[in-house]
Design a protein around this motif. Structure first.
Motif, PDB file in Angstrom:
ATOM      1  N   TYR A   1       0.790  -1.150  -0.201  1.00  0.00           N
ATOM      2  CA  TYR A   1       0.145  -0.155  -0.098  1.00  0.00           C
ATOM      3  C   TYR A   1       0.874   1.414   0.094  1.00  0.00           C
ATOM      4  N   THR A   2       1.898   1.324   0.887  1.00  0.00           N
ATOM      5  CA  THR A   2       2.801   2.410   0.795  1.00  0.00           C
ATOM      6  C   THR A   2       3.577   2.515  -0.492  1.00  0.00           C
ATOM      7  N   PHE A   3       3.767   1.428  -1.221  1.00  0.00           N
ATOM      8  CA  PHE A   3       4.547   1.721  -2.346  1.00  0.00           C
ATOM      9  C   PHE A   3       3.506   2.093  -3.280  1.00  0.00           C
ATOM     10  N   LEU A   4       2.423   1.668  -3.452  1.00  0.00           N
ATOM     11  CA  LEU A   4       1.060   2.273  -4.363  1.00  0.00           C
ATOM     12  C   LEU A   4       0.899   3.915  -4.008  1.00  0.00           C
ATOM     13  N   VAL A   5       0.955   4.469  -2.970  1.00  0.00           N
ATOM     14  CA  VAL A   5       0.772   5.599  -2.413  1.00  0.00           C
ATOM     15  C   VAL A   5       1.932   6.510  -2.922  1.00  0.00           C
ATOM     16  N   CYS A   6       3.190   6.036  -2.824  1.00  0.00           N
ATOM     17  CA  CYS A   6       4.262   6.690  -3.288  1.00  0.00           C
ATOM     18  C   CYS A   6       4.079   6.985  -5.027  1.00  0.00           C
ATOM     19  N   SER A   7       3.529   6.083  -5.817  1.00  0.00           N
ATOM     20  CA  SER A   7       3.504   6.200  -7.044  1.00  0.00           C
ATOM     21  C   SER A   7       2.622   7.472  -7.309  1.00  0.00           C
ATOM     22  N   ILE A   8       1.637   8.066  -6.847  1.00  0.00           N
ATOM     23  CA  ILE A   8       0.942   9.157  -6.915  1.00  0.00           C
ATOM     24  C   ILE A   8       1.678  10.475  -6.485  1.00  0.00           C
ATOM     25  N   MET A   9       2.983  10.399  -5.945  1.00  0.00           N
ATOM     26  CA  MET A   9       3.715  11.540  -5.362  1.00  0.00           C
ATOM     27  C   MET A   9       4.701  12.058  -6.526  1.00  0.00           C
ATOM     28  N   ASP A  10       4.951  13.206  -6.119  1.00  0.00           N
ATOM     29  CA  ASP A  10       6.074  13.791  -7.151  1.00  0.00           C
ATOM     30  C   ASP A  10       7.180  13.229  -7.368  1.00  0.00           C
ATOM     31  N   HIS A  11       8.017  13.372  -8.275  1.00  0.00           N
ATOM     32  CA  HIS A  11       9.584  13.078  -8.267  1.00  0.00           C
ATOM     33  C   HIS A  11      10.325  13.745  -6.760  1.00  0.00           C
TER      34      HIS A  11
ATOM     35  N   ALA B   1       8.993  14.132  -0.394  1.00  0.00           N
ATOM     36  CA  ALA B   1       9.125  14.109   0.838  1.00  0.00           C
ATOM     37  C   ALA B   1       8.557  13.100   1.744  1.00  0.00           C
ATOM     38  N   ILE B   2       9.441  12.318   2.517  1.00  0.00           N
ATOM     39  CA  ILE B   2       8.953  11.315   3.220  1.00  0.00           C
ATOM     40  C   ILE B   2       7.969  11.988   4.243  1.00  0.00           C
ATOM     41  N   GLU B   3       7.985  13.030   4.741  1.00  0.00           N
ATOM     42  CA  GLU B   3       6.887  13.908   5.660  1.00  0.00           C
ATOM     43  C   GLU B   3       5.513  13.788   4.832  1.00  0.00           C
ATOM     44  N   ASP B   4       5.637  14.105   3.691  1.00  0.00           N
ATOM     45  CA  ASP B   4       4.166  14.070   2.967  1.00  0.00           C
ATOM     46  C   ASP B   4       3.670  13.003   2.783  1.00  0.00           C
ATOM     47  N   LEU B   5       4.604  11.748   2.405  1.00  0.00           N
ATOM     48  CA  LEU B   5       3.981  10.316   2.795  1.00  0.00           C
ATOM     49  C   LEU B   5       3.513  10.025   4.174  1.00  0.00           C
ATOM     50  N   LEU B   6       4.271  10.518   5.206  1.00  0.00           N
ATOM     51  CA  LEU B   6       3.705  10.081   6.502  1.00  0.00           C
ATOM     52  C   LEU B   6       2.227  10.598   6.485  1.00  0.00           C
ATOM     53  N   LYS B   7       1.936  11.829   6.167  1.00  0.00           N
ATOM     54  CA  LYS B   7       0.795  12.491   6.449  1.00  0.00           C
ATOM     55  C   LYS B   7      -0.615  11.628   5.582  1.00  0.00           C
ATOM     56  N   TYR B   8      -0.103  11.327   4.389  1.00  0.00           N
ATOM     57  CA  TYR B   8      -1.144  10.486   3.798  1.00  0.00           C
ATOM     58  C   TYR B   8      -1.392   9.370   4.308  1.00  0.00           C
ATOM     59  N   CYS B   9      -0.323   8.426   4.717  1.00  0.00           N
ATOM     60  CA  CYS B   9      -0.654   7.190   5.366  1.00  0.00           C
ATOM     61  C   CYS B   9      -1.233   7.305   6.689  1.00  0.00           C
ATOM     62  N   TRP B  10      -0.925   8.331   7.495  1.00  0.00           N
ATOM     63  CA  TRP B  10      -1.664   8.461   8.954  1.00  0.00           C
ATOM     64  C   TRP B  10      -3.235   8.773   8.562  1.00  0.00           C
ATOM     65  N   GLY B  11      -3.582   9.856   7.424  1.00  0.00           N
ATOM     66  CA  GLY B  11      -4.772   9.896   7.132  1.00  0.00           C
ATOM     67  C   GLY B  11      -5.619   8.852   6.434  1.00  0.00           C
ATOM     68  N   LEU B  12      -4.844   7.868   5.976  1.00  0.00           N
ATOM     69  CA  LEU B  12      -5.584   6.774   5.373  1.00  0.00           C
ATOM     70  C   LEU B  12      -5.827   5.557   6.337  1.00  0.00           C
TER      71      LEU B  12
ATOM     72  N   PRO C   1      18.364  12.542   2.369  1.00  0.00           N
ATOM     73  CA  PRO C   1      18.061  11.315   3.115  1.00  0.00           C
ATOM     74  C   PRO C   1      16.489  11.434   3.382  1.00  0.00           C
ATOM     75  N   GLU C   2      15.997  12.588   3.688  1.00  0.00           N
ATOM     76  CA  GLU C   2      14.538  12.852   3.920  1.00  0.00           C
ATOM     77  C   GLU C   2      13.493  12.915   2.679  1.00  0.00           C
ATOM     78  N   ARG C   3      14.226  12.407   1.538  1.00  0.00           N
ATOM     79  CA  ARG C   3      13.222  12.100   0.417  1.00  0.00           C
ATOM     80  C   ARG C   3      13.658  10.885  -0.441  1.00  0.00           C
ATOM     81  N   PHE C   4      12.826  10.463  -1.297  1.00  0.00           N
ATOM     82  CA  PHE C   4      12.582   9.418  -2.111  1.00  0.00           C
ATOM     83  C   PHE C   4      12.285   9.586  -3.538  1.00  0.00           C
ATOM     84  N   ASP C   5      12.657   8.851  -4.399  1.00  0.00           N
ATOM     85  CA  ASP C   5      12.037   8.932  -5.891  1.00  0.00           C
ATOM     86  C   ASP C   5      11.773   7.420  -6.245  1.00  0.00           C
TER      87      ASP C   5
END
Length: 1309
Positions: A438-448, A451-462, A497-501
């Motif tokens: 699920y985390t991998f799929l959420v990453c696919s709708i994010m930008d190049h 920020a991991i912090e943005d991913l955190l906010k999505y995962c918490w909300g979901l 280190p706080e970001r991913f692609d």
């Protein structure tokens, strides 16, 4: 100095004569003369440091395309003028003082010209009766009073500087190694070498400006160009390399912002795309050699729209493009297109087994493993992901099952091959848990570069982690998942280190899987929402970040929708959310809301709300979102946080970062958010109210944070120490923090701060110590990773006098302007700094040593900073380390301390040292460990006589950049022993690519007695000021790869003959000369031979930059001139004359104050002047320029001219009397007030029309330079120091120009 102030005697007699002013002050001129002169010396040093700081900021602002304001330019002129006078009198003063008293210490105070002359005369009188013990108090009085006045004048300059110290930003372009992280599995496969070498060759080819690389998705295009990027910076001396992922859904604004970020620019006031493009274009032109990499282009991109200059606009700009389709490269005019094919069979197997490990070669698995590798069709992306998915599979049946899964998929999604799709889908299937998938799929709708912090906010909300009830626990889980997904190669490393692609092929497959299996709808650039409304009704997740959305439906029933995201300014109907009552995550980006839709109140299940960079006026309705746990309003524009936010009693995270307009948070709003765990207020509200000063209070106070018992993360700026409550126990619970106290913030636009980003940061800049501040420091010091201390009196001394445990987590330390501090660390505390990566100590006047032995230690006990990468010491009177015996030493680094990881060493104004490193005479061994040092800078260390000994040089095998400036006593860069001089051994700096030597008046040569010296990698050489050039450029020294040479401060009238050998090196293409007295570009004759014109002897020169050459009259007299010259920049060369410019492509003439015309013609002339290749002409700051040519007998032909920039030429009323032919020119850029102006018929008529318009406005009392410059919201500038007006690209700077008294009125004849 003792000659000037050392007379001692009684105070009788003459003191009464000066009793007109208050007696105490008059007597102080006699009694305290020594302190007066010491104070003057300190002020002079402070002024030089301030000037350097301001100039560095000006240079950074210029790189960013920003405006340099008049007051700053005027301040620089005044400071330069004063310092110039100080420097010019130093030698004369020293000589006179030496004659007066040979036994006295040579005076080293640098005082103003008038004061120095008078002081010296009076001192001579004052010392005449010294033997008779009758000192002249009048002389001493006058000397002391004048010194006091000089100090006051300098103090005023420093005060003026402080008034605009926040105007500037100092953000250098990021290093390519920081931006482009290497791919660990990359191997230099033989099948790739042809494409790689082809790209590198094209980058060196001046006839090629656009290069393309194409191949199917996953074949390794991105990996290849990332490797090229690193090599281009290192081997080809590109000044800047910018890598941008374009992808299928390019957004011009986002791409422009990304380019700007990587160039160190910042767009303020949200300019239009055209203005951003113009700013970027101007910024890129300031770099001599720049590479722009546009990765993953799917359709033609207009590079001009992005702000990337064409080859005609900037010869040194190269563009490297990757695409899956060769047709796309052709549509973008690629001059060299190279294909990348799949790996051959052997390469594919080698890559697979290297990634999978030994298990792939296990006897019972190897044959199956080989088949699996073959199923990946030679595509590195597929091979890597499959190998990582199987590397821990021990059983044969698992490998055979993988072989079955790898049958080519029948799905044809966005042109992805069946083999790649199957490989990636298998890797997804093999992920160990639903959380990973699920985390991998959420990453696919994010930008190049997300920020991991943005991913955190999505995962918490979901609600992805129902068993975790705290933000920090979820953060740790998300970080773990991202790390594991990177290990599987489904995610890539980001820029930090706080970001991913995510690779675009992986992203496409993930979106396809999510759409098929989970009813997600993620629309791309080509998708239209109106055609997908039915799909949207049944979707669980909808992302419209890139879709074409012209209008949203009034109401849309989406009973299953949990996640909705949309970016862009589209009107949101009031009832839009009525049918989305199960929504858990809602996000809008850069959307303008007059008021938020009333249907938001229906979203009772909403957990995460993000309004990023939105215009919002009234957000009171948010108080109805009773289950909201994350509220993210970063960069949104609102002036007040409504009191209704206090109703969000379940809120765990409130992010108000970068809300520059936010001025008011009502009292008692924060205090009722009892479940709040994380509060982000940096670059936002900081007007904290001081308890007890107002009743009732009108704003929030820091006292309210005491009520937040669950708060563990805090980012806040506290400008007023008085606002801090006495009870600060809440700080002890902080696990993550970014706190600054005083008038200095953490600012990533300042280069030193930018390198100190961590999750635990503390900055203190206060003038007076207090128990409260000390208590804050003690509460946080054991956790702090980044620490910046600036203070007066005993502030820092008290803070540093803590136990060793207080510093164990420190990674970055910066200490500056702490004049009471005598040492920074004791030996025992220094031993605890095991995590230290960067240490900077600036301007601590009384520091004896950075590290001091305060306790008894074992004889052979040493310090080792295993992780220290950067050490910067500036303006220190003391040493790096000193033993408890306080014995007198003359070296900086002792054997007691080693730094095996040190990469950069910066030393400036370190008084008292005669050598940098201590060498063991018996072992001939260098201490301090410099084996991986890459950058060494040494400035203003006036007692140093050399930098290295020849026995040390072999230790500096990785040194890439060496800067040695302004060291008065330096005689050699390398000092050799007698034995080495006899042997004449060769000295090699194998990786040195940049050497900069300036103002070394006693330098006798590069290496004492040893020749030849090899510089096999040196590409850039700068020699400026008083430097022994002939001995540096020895006839036996070799510079096989020298590409650019910059020379300055030469008092000869012709080019010295010793330069000829260096200037004729085959690879030298760029030459810069400044601050010299050359009259002609002609080489001096040797032994009575003929003078040699440089323009004929240097045919390879393609770029010539001339600056501040007040006597230069001719570039060339011959007919042809420099045959390959493409770029000519002339700055402050008012006497220059030249004729032949037929090859010239760019001409820039600026700051030539008395020039009235560029080309001067005679009455008998009747000819056409043609510059057939000139494509850009810039006329800048020429206050007396009236025209390009006043003669009516010339016809000008500019068949290639596309860009004409006229900047601050207020008297230019026409282009020329004669006709001008400019077939490609369709606009003129008048930067200072008008912007771009389209041609009115022809060039002459356009210039004349602009001249009339401007002067008509002046006559009507308007200032055309101020047009459109009014700040719509002045409060923004006050809250955001980095804000600058970008509506005007530049400002009038005529007042900063000094008339140099030159009488020449034309450049070329």
């Amino acid at each position: 100095m003792d000659v000037l102030i050392g007379i001692v005697g009684s105070l009788a007699g003459k003191a009464v004569e000066y009793a007109v002013e208050p007696t105490a002050r008059q007597l102080s001129y006699v009694i305290k003369s020594r302190s007066k002169f010491q104070n003057l010396q300190r002020k002079v040093n402070d002024l030089k440091d301030a000037r350097e700081m301001v100039q560095r900021s000006v240079d950074a602002a210029s790189r960013k395309g920003e405006v340099i304001t008049k007051n700053v330019q005027n301040w620089l002129d005044e400071a330069n003028d004063k310092i110039s006078k100080l420097d010019s009198t130093q030698t004369e003063a020293n000589e006179k003082i030496s004659k007066l008293e040979a036994t006295q210490t040579k005076a080293n105070e640098k005082i103003s010209e008038d004061a120095a002359t008078q002081l010296l005369k009076d001192e001579e009188k004052a010392t005449k009766c010294f033997v008779g013990f009758c000192p002249n108090f009048k002389s001493r009085y006058q000397l002391s009073k004048k010194a006091d006045k000089e100090a006051d004048d300098i103090a005023q300059l420093l005060i003026q500087k402080d008034a605009f110290k926040e105007v500037f930003t100092c953000l250098p372009a990021l290093e390519v190694t920081d931006l482009i992280r290497p791919v660990k599995e990359y191997e230099a496969f033989e099948s790739r070498s042809g494409a790689f070498n082809g790209v590198m060759a094209a980058l060196e080819d001046d006839t090629v400006s656009i290069i393309g690389v194409y191949g199917m998705g996953g074949v390794g295009k991105t990996t290849l160009v990332k490797d090229v990027a690193g090599k281009a910076k290192e081997k080809l001396s590109f000044d800047e390399v910018v890598f941008v992922a374009v992808t299928q859904t390019p957004n011009t604004e986002n791409l422009q912002n990304e380019i700007a970020d990587k160039l160190g620019m910042k767009f303020d006031n949200d300019p239009s795309a055209d203005v951003r493009a113009a700013l970027l274009r101007n910024r890129l032109r300031t770099s001599k050699k720049v590479l722009i990499i546009l990765d993953d282009i799917w359709e033609k991109q207009e590079v001009d729209t992005l702000g990337i200059p064409s080859v005609d606009q900037h010869k040194g700009c190269k563009i490297l493009i990757t695409s899956r389709k060769r047709d796309v490269l052709m549509s973008m005019d690629s001059q060299k297109s190279l294909s990348i094919d799949v790996l051959n069979k052997d390469e594919a197997w080698n890559l697979f087994k290297n990634v999978a490990g030994h298990i792939a070669e296990r006897s019972d698995l190897q044959s199956t493993a080989i088949e699996v590798a073959q199923k990946c069709a030679g595509l590195p992306l597929a091979i890597t992901t499959v190998a990582k998915a199987l590397k821990h599979k021990e059983n044969l049946y698992e490998w055979e099952d993988a072989l079955e899964r790898l049958k080519p998929s029948e799905i044809n999604y966005r042109g992805i091959s069946g083999a790649v799709y199957s490989a990636l889908e298998m890797s997804y299937t093999y992920l160990e848990s639903e959380e990973h998938k699920y985390t991998f799929l959420v990453c696919s709708i994010m930008d190049h570069d997300a920020a991991i912090e943005d991913l955190l906010k999505y995962c918490w909300g979901l609600g992805l982690f129902p068993g975790l009830d705290k933000m920090e626990k979820v953060r740790n889980r998300v970080l773990t998942l991202v790390s594991e997904l990177k290990d599987s190669s489904l995610l890539l490393a980001g820029s930090t280190p706080e970001r991913f692609d995510m690779h675009d092929v992986v992203c496409d497959v993930a979106i396809s899987i999510a759409s098929r299996d989970r009813d997600w709808l993620a629309l791309g650039k080509e998708d239209v929402l109106e055609k997908r409304e039915d799909t949207m009704r049944n979707s669980h997740l909808v992302s419209l970040k890139y879709a074409k959305v012209s209008q949203l439906p009034d109401e849309l029933e989406c009973l299953n929708l949990k996640f909705f995201s949309m970016h862009g300014s589209v009107e949101v109907p009031y009832n839009f959310f009525k049918g989305m009552q199960r929504l858990k995550v809602l996000e809008f980006g850069k959307t303008n809301f007059t008021t938020l839709p009333s249907s938001l109140g229906f979203l009772k299940t909403l957990c995460t709300l993000r309004l990023i960079g939105c215009d919002v006026e009234d957000i009171a309705i948010l108080g109805e979102l009773e289950n909201l746990e994350i509220l993210d309003l970063r960069r949104s524009r609102m002036k007040m946080l409504p009191k209704e936010i206090g109703q969000l009693t379940k809120l765990k995270l409130l992010d108000l970062s970068d809300c520059y307009y936010l001025k008011v948070i009502p009292p008692n709003v924060l205090s009722v958010l009892s479940k709040l765990e994380e509060l982000y207020l940096y670059n936002s509200f900081d007007k904290w109210e001081i308890e007890g000063t107002e009743n009732p209070r009108s704003k929030a106070s820091l006292m309210e944070l005491q009520h937040l018992s669950r708060l563990t993360t805090l980012e806040v700026h506290i400008p007023d120490v008085e606002a801090i409550p006495n009870d600060i126990l809440f700080l002890e619970k902080m696990g993550r923090f970014k706190i600054s106290i005083g008038d200095k913030k953490w600012d990533w636009l300042v280069s030193d701060d930018r390198g100190m980003e961590t999750s635990r940061m503390l900055k203190l800049k206060i003038n007076k110590s207090s128990d409260l501040v000390e208590g804050i420091y003690k509460s946080l010091s054991r956790k702090t990773e980044s620490l910046s201390l600036q203070g007066g009196e005993d502030v820092v001394e008290r803070l540093c006098d803590l136990n060793a445990e207080s510093f164990e987590q420190l990674r970055f330390i910066k200490v500056e302007n702490c004049n009471m501090l005598k040492n920074l660390f004791s030996f025992s505390i220094a031993k605890s700094l095991r995590q230290l990566e960067k240490l900077e100590v600036y301007r601590c006047d009384n520091m004896i040593a950075v590290i001091v032995e305060k306790e008894e230690i074992r004889e052979n006990e040493t310090l080792k900073f295993d992780k220290l990468r950067v050490l910067k010491l500036n303006a220190l009177n003391g040493l790096w380390y000193i033993e408890n015996t306080y014995q007198s030493v003359t070296w900086l680094f002792d054997k007691k301390v080693s730094c095996p990881a040190l990469e950069e060493l910066y030393l400036k104004s370190i008084d008292g040292i005669e050598k940098i490193w201590h060498i063991d005479d018996h072992l001939s061994r260098i201490y301090f460990s410099v084996q991986i040092l890459t950058i060494l800078t040494v400035k203003k260390c006036h007692k140093l006589k050399y930098v290295f000994t020849s026995s040390m040089v072999k230790s500096f095998v990785h040194l890439k950049k060496l800067v040695v400036w302004d060291c008065d006593e330096m005689e050699w860069v390398i000092e050799a022993t007698e034995e080495e001089r006899i042997n004449g051994s060769i000295i090699v700096f194998p990786k040195l690519h940049s050497l900069n030597l300036a103002t070394l008046p006693k330098l006798r040569g590069f290496c004492f007695g040893i020749n030849p010296i090899e510089f096999p990698s040196l590409r850039d050489l700068t020699i400026h000021g008083r430097v022994a050039v002939p001995d540096i450029i020895h006839e036996k020294s070799t510079f096989p790869n020298l590409h650019q040479l910059y020379l300055g401060e030469n008092e000869q009238q012709l080019l010295p003959s010793y330069l000829f050998r260096l200037l004729t090196l085959p690879n030298l293409q760029k030459l810069g000369i400044r601050d010299s007295l050359f009259k002609e570009m002609v080489f001096q004759s040797e032994e009575g031979g003929e003078e040699k014109p440089a323009s004929l002897l240097l045919p390879q020169i393609t770029e010539l930059r001339l600056s501040d050459l007040s006597e230069l009259m001719h570039l060339w007299k011959e007919k042809e001139g420099f045959p390959n010259l493409r770029i000519l920049h002339v700055n402050r060369c008012p006497k220059l004359k030249a004729k032949s410019l037929v090859q010239l492509k760019q001409m820039s003439i600026s700051y030539c104050e008395n020039i009235e015309e560029i080309i001067q013609g005679g009455d008998d002339d009747d000819d056409e002047i043609s510059l057939p290749q000139l494509n850009r002409l810039e006329l800048s700051v020429l206050p007396k320029l009236e025209s390009f040519c006043s003669s009516g007998n010339y016809t000008f032909s500019f068949p290639s001219l596309e860009d004409l920039l006229v900047y601050n030429c207020p008297k230019m009323k026409m282009f020329s009397q004669g006709r001008s032919n400019t077939p490609k020119l369709n606009k003129v850029v008048i930067e200072s007030w008008k912007g771009e102006v389209h041609l009115e018929g022809n060039l002459n008529r356009t210039i004349q029309q602009l001249f009339r318009q401007k002067h008509a406005m002046i006559e009507e009392g308007e200032n055309p330079e101020d047009e459109n410059s009014e700040d719509e919201n002045p409060e923004e500038d006050q809250s955001n120091p980095s804000t600058s007006n970008t509506q005007n690209l530049t400002e009038e700077v005529e007042n900063s120009i000094k008339d140099q008294g030159n009488s020449s009125t034309s450049i070329f004849e």
